[in-house]
Design a protein around this motif. Structure first.
Motif, mmCIF file in Angstrom:
data_model
loop_
_atom_site.group_PDB
_atom_site.id
_atom_site.type_symbol
_atom_site.label_atom_id
_atom_site.label_comp_id
_atom_site.label_asym_id
_atom_site.label_seq_id
_atom_site.Cartn_x
_atom_site.Cartn_y
_atom_site.Cartn_z
ATOM 1 N N CYS A 105 0.841 -1.191 0.000
ATOM 2 C CA CYS A 105 0.000 0.000 0.000
ATOM 3 C C CYS A 105 0.886 1.254 0.000
ATOM 4 C CB CYS A 105 -0.929 0.002 1.211
ATOM 5 S SG CYS A 105 -0.094 0.273 2.796
ATOM 6 N N LEU A 106 0.292 2.375 -0.358
ATOM 7 C CA LEU A 106 1.043 3.630 -0.413
ATOM 8 C C LEU A 106 1.438 4.127 0.971
ATOM 9 C CD1 LEU A 106 -0.855 5.566 -3.228
ATOM 10 C CD2 LEU A 106 1.371 4.453 -3.342
ATOM 11 N N ARG A 107 0.809 3.603 2.004
ATOM 12 C CA ARG A 107 1.207 3.982 3.355
ATOM 13 C C ARG A 107 2.528 3.315 3.732
ATOM 14 N NH1 ARG A 107 -3.694 3.600 7.103
ATOM 15 N NH2 ARG A 107 -3.302 1.354 7.005
ATOM 16 N N CYS A 108 2.703 2.073 3.322
ATOM 17 C CA CYS A 108 3.948 1.361 3.618
ATOM 18 C C CYS A 108 5.037 1.665 2.591
ATOM 19 C CB CYS A 108 3.680 -0.141 3.658
ATOM 20 S SG CYS A 108 2.635 -0.685 5.036
ATOM 21 N N SER A 109 4.639 1.807 1.338
ATOM 22 C CA SER A 109 5.599 2.098 0.267
ATOM 23 C C SER A 109 5.065 3.256 -0.567
ATOM 24 C CB SER A 109 5.804 0.863 -0.625
ATOM 25 O OG SER A 109 6.370 -0.200 0.120
ATOM 26 N N PRO A 110 5.295 4.493 -0.109
ATOM 27 C CA PRO A 110 4.759 5.661 -0.807
ATOM 28 C C PRO A 110 5.300 5.771 -2.228
ATOM 29 C CG PRO A 110 5.543 6.244 1.393
ATOM 30 C CD PRO A 110 6.026 4.864 1.109
ATOM 31 N N SER A 111 4.533 6.425 -3.072
ATOM 32 C CA SER A 111 4.970 6.697 -4.431
ATOM 33 C C SER A 111 6.148 7.661 -4.393
ATOM 34 C CB SER A 111 3.819 7.308 -5.240
ATOM 35 O OG SER A 111 4.289 7.869 -6.444
ATOM 36 N N VAL A 112 7.219 7.324 -5.110
ATOM 37 C CA VAL A 112 8.426 8.159 -5.117
ATOM 38 C C VAL A 112 8.092 9.558 -5.622
ATOM 39 C CG1 VAL A 112 10.713 8.463 -6.107
ATOM 40 C CG2 VAL A 112 9.964 6.192 -5.376
ATOM 41 N N ALA A 113 7.332 9.647 -6.700
ATOM 42 C CA ALA A 113 6.988 10.951 -7.271
ATOM 43 C C ALA A 113 6.179 11.791 -6.288
ATOM 44 C CB ALA A 113 6.213 10.762 -8.573
ATOM 45 N N GLU A 114 5.240 11.166 -5.590
ATOM 46 C CA GLU A 114 4.422 11.890 -4.619
ATOM 47 C C GLU A 114 5.264 12.376 -3.446
ATOM 48 O OE1 GLU A 114 1.147 9.495 -3.440
ATOM 49 O OE2 GLU A 114 0.196 9.509 -5.421
ATOM 50 N N GLU A 115 6.184 11.540 -2.978
ATOM 51 C CA GLU A 115 7.049 11.925 -1.867
ATOM 52 C C GLU A 115 7.972 13.074 -2.255
ATOM 53 O OE1 GLU A 115 7.274 10.724 1.544
ATOM 54 O OE2 GLU A 115 5.264 10.341 0.772
ATOM 55 N N ILE A 116 8.506 13.025 -3.486
ATOM 56 C CA ILE A 116 9.369 14.113 -3.962
ATOM 57 C C ILE A 116 8.576 15.410 -4.018
ATOM 58 C CG2 ILE A 116 10.617 14.994 -5.960
ATOM 59 C CD1 ILE A 116 11.530 12.148 -6.549
ATOM 60 N N SER A 117 7.367 15.339 -4.533
ATOM 61 C CA SER A 117 6.520 16.531 -4.635
ATOM 62 C C SER A 117 6.220 17.123 -3.265
ATOM 63 C CB SER A 117 5.216 16.172 -5.355
ATOM 64 O OG SER A 117 4.357 17.293 -5.423
ATOM 65 N N ARG A 118 5.893 16.263 -2.291
ATOM 66 C CA ARG A 118 5.609 16.743 -0.936
ATOM 67 C C ARG A 118 6.855 17.347 -0.296
ATOM 68 N NH1 ARG A 118 1.678 12.442 -0.495
ATOM 69 N NH2 ARG A 118 3.283 10.929 0.005
ATOM 70 N N ALA A 119 8.012 16.680 -0.496
ATOM 71 C CA ALA A 119 9.258 17.190 0.078
ATOM 72 C C ALA A 119 9.631 18.541 -0.525
ATOM 73 C CB ALA A 119 10.388 16.183 -0.136
ATOM 74 N N GLN A 120 9.437 18.674 -1.842
ATOM 75 C CA GLN A 120 9.741 19.934 -2.503
ATOM 76 C C GLN A 120 8.849 21.065 -1.978
ATOM 77 O OE1 GLN A 120 9.155 18.725 -6.558
ATOM 78 N NE2 GLN A 120 11.319 18.221 -6.894
ATOM 79 N N ALA A 121 7.574 20.779 -1.817
ATOM 80 C CA ALA A 121 6.646 21.794 -1.323
ATOM 81 C C ALA A 121 6.997 22.211 0.106
ATOM 82 C CB ALA A 121 5.210 21.267 -1.388
ATOM 83 N N GLU A 122 7.360 21.232 0.944
ATOM 84 C CA GLU A 122 7.713 21.544 2.335
ATOM 85 C C GLU A 122 9.015 22.343 2.397
ATOM 86 O OE1 GLU A 122 7.760 21.775 6.444
ATOM 87 O OE2 GLU A 122 6.147 21.311 5.030
ATOM 88 N N ALA A 123 10.015 21.965 1.573
ATOM 89 C CA ALA A 123 11.280 22.696 1.552
ATOM 90 C C ALA A 123 11.067 24.123 1.068
ATOM 91 C CB ALA A 123 12.287 21.979 0.665
ATOM 92 N N GLN A 124 10.223 24.280 0.065
ATOM 93 C CA GLN A 124 9.933 25.615 -0.453
ATOM 94 C C GLN A 124 9.274 26.487 0.611
ATOM 95 O OE1 GLN A 124 6.869 26.005 -3.545
ATOM 96 N NE2 GLN A 124 8.291 27.301 -4.698
ATOM 97 N N ARG A 125 8.367 25.899 1.361
ATOM 98 C CA ARG A 125 7.703 26.654 2.429
ATOM 99 C C ARG A 125 8.718 27.117 3.483
ATOM 100 N NH1 ARG A 125 5.849 26.296 7.426
ATOM 101 N NH2 ARG A 125 6.850 24.278 7.690
#
Length: 203
Positions: free
Chosen positions: A109-129
């Protein structure tokens, strides 16, 4: 799982344990209940033996709230119908919907193995903030501002809206109110004075 069955048939809803999306099985009409409905209608019209049959049918309907062979069979068919829409994760053991919450590439499941693209997008948004806040902190926003004089939202003389400074841009009056001495009551002290010029009391 939610039981949506009623007196005339069976239906069940299965929910993903990650996103909560629900998937309903097809409604299975109970043919036997249709016949019992006819018995209840006849019993209400003629009474006697027919009424006894109607009461028996009503008691059966009341007992349908609990499990029965017919309901178990309907549930098994509903599980068979809905199962292609779900996957059980080997990591957490939860049942996830295949459309939204399943990582086909990993098989979890995405909770145990998140999508790489989704994780990158979330990390980028958090770093930008965080970087926005850091840069805002590093920028001097007070250049050219008179922070020694308390700013007023309105001119005490004419009531015009002002953005700060020492004098009103509309009437020229001083924006800083005179400091009144708590000792002698003098209001002749200049703005920013620490001691009263008349009695020496600390302002």
């Amino acid at each position: 799982m939610s039981d949506l069955s009623n007196y005339e048939g069976y239906q069940f809803e299965f929910r993903c344990e990650r996103c909560g999306n629900g998937y309903r099985s097809a409604y299975q009409r109970d043919k036997l209940e249709m016949g019992r409905g006819v018995l209840r209608a006849v019993g209400s019209l003629f009474g006697g033996r027919a009424q006894d049959l109607s009461n028996a049918a009503g008691q059966w309907a009341y007992n349908r709230g609990t499990n029965s062979p017919a309901k178990d069979k309907a549930l098994a068919e509903a599980v068979q119908e809905i199962s292609p829409s779900f996957r059980q994760c080997r990591g957490c053991g939860d049942w996830m919907c295949a459309d939204q919450c399943w990582n086909d590439e990993i098989g979890q499941c995405l909770r145990c193995s998140p999508s790489v693209a989704e994780e990158i997008s979330r990390a980028q948004a958090e770093a930008q903030r965080r970087q926005i806040w850091d840069k805002a902190e590093q920028t001097d926003w007070t250049t050219g501002l008179d922070v020694a004089t308390r700013a007023k939202l309105t001119c005490p003389s004419c009531g015009s809206k002002v953005d700060g400074g020492k004098f009103c841009s509309s009437c020229g009056s001083a924006l800083a109110l005179p400091t009144r001495c708590g000792g002698c009551g003098s209001s002749a002290n200049k703005t920013g004075a620490v001691f009263c010029s008349d009695c020496g009391t600390k302002l």
